[in-house]
Enzyme design. Structure first.
Site, PDB file in Angstrom:
ATOM      1  CG  LEU A  72      -2.171  -0.857   1.113  1.00  0.00           C
ATOM      2  CD1 LEU A  72      -2.935  -0.843   2.431  1.00  0.00           C
ATOM      3  CD2 LEU A  72      -3.077  -0.402  -0.015  1.00  0.00           C
ATOM      4  CG  MET A  75      -1.815   1.884  -4.644  1.00  0.00           C
ATOM      5  SD  MET A  75      -3.262   0.935  -4.140  1.00  0.00           S
ATOM      6  CE  MET A  75      -2.901  -0.617  -4.943  1.00  0.00           C
ATOM      7  CG  HIS A  76       0.422   7.086  -0.232  1.00  0.00           C
ATOM      8  ND1 HIS A  76      -0.690   7.886  -0.378  1.00  0.00           N
ATOM      9  CD2 HIS A  76       1.348   7.838   0.408  1.00  0.00           C
ATOM     10  CE1 HIS A  76      -0.444   9.070   0.159  1.00  0.00           C
ATOM     11  NE2 HIS A  76       0.776   9.070   0.639  1.00  0.00           N
ATOM     12  CB  ALA A  77       5.112   5.924  -3.441  1.00  0.00           C
TER      13      ALA A  77
END
Length: 107
Positions: A72, A75-77
């Site tokens: 996650l 994915m956030h990055a």
């Protein structure tokens, strides 16, 4: 896993700085301080490029068949990377609009 987390946070940090620069550049353009706006856009591009370089390194590792678990944080990055890129486009458009306003003396 640790390397993936560190690279992800490197991306987040750099592109977050870039996005902040782009937003601040709009504020300066609004005051018709285009030199400062340009400097901030350039600072943002430099920070963004650092984040993009870290991201490209991860892509290259995966292309070399190194497996990464779902993350996650990564994915956030990647979401932040795309967001910063969008803010750059918007900031440049706003700066252009403020320049045109200034040229036409529309305050």
């Amino acid at each position: 896993m640790k390397d993936l987390e560190l690279k992800s946070f490197e991306i987040i940090s750099n592109v977050g700085t870039a996005r902040s620069c782009y937003i601040e550049a709009i504020s300066y353009a609004k005051k018709f301080d285009f030199k400062m706006a340009e400097n901030l856009i350039n600072d943002g591009i430099e920070a963004f490029n650092s984040g993009h370089k870290a991201h490209a390194g991860l892509i290259q590792m995966e292309a070399n068949h190194e497996e990464f678990p779902f993350s996650l944080i990564l994915m956030h990055a990647e979401d932040q990377l795309m967001s910063a890129e969008g803010f750059k486009i918007i900031a440049n458009e706003f700066i252009d609009v403020y320049k045109r306003m200034k040229e036409n003396d529309l305050k």
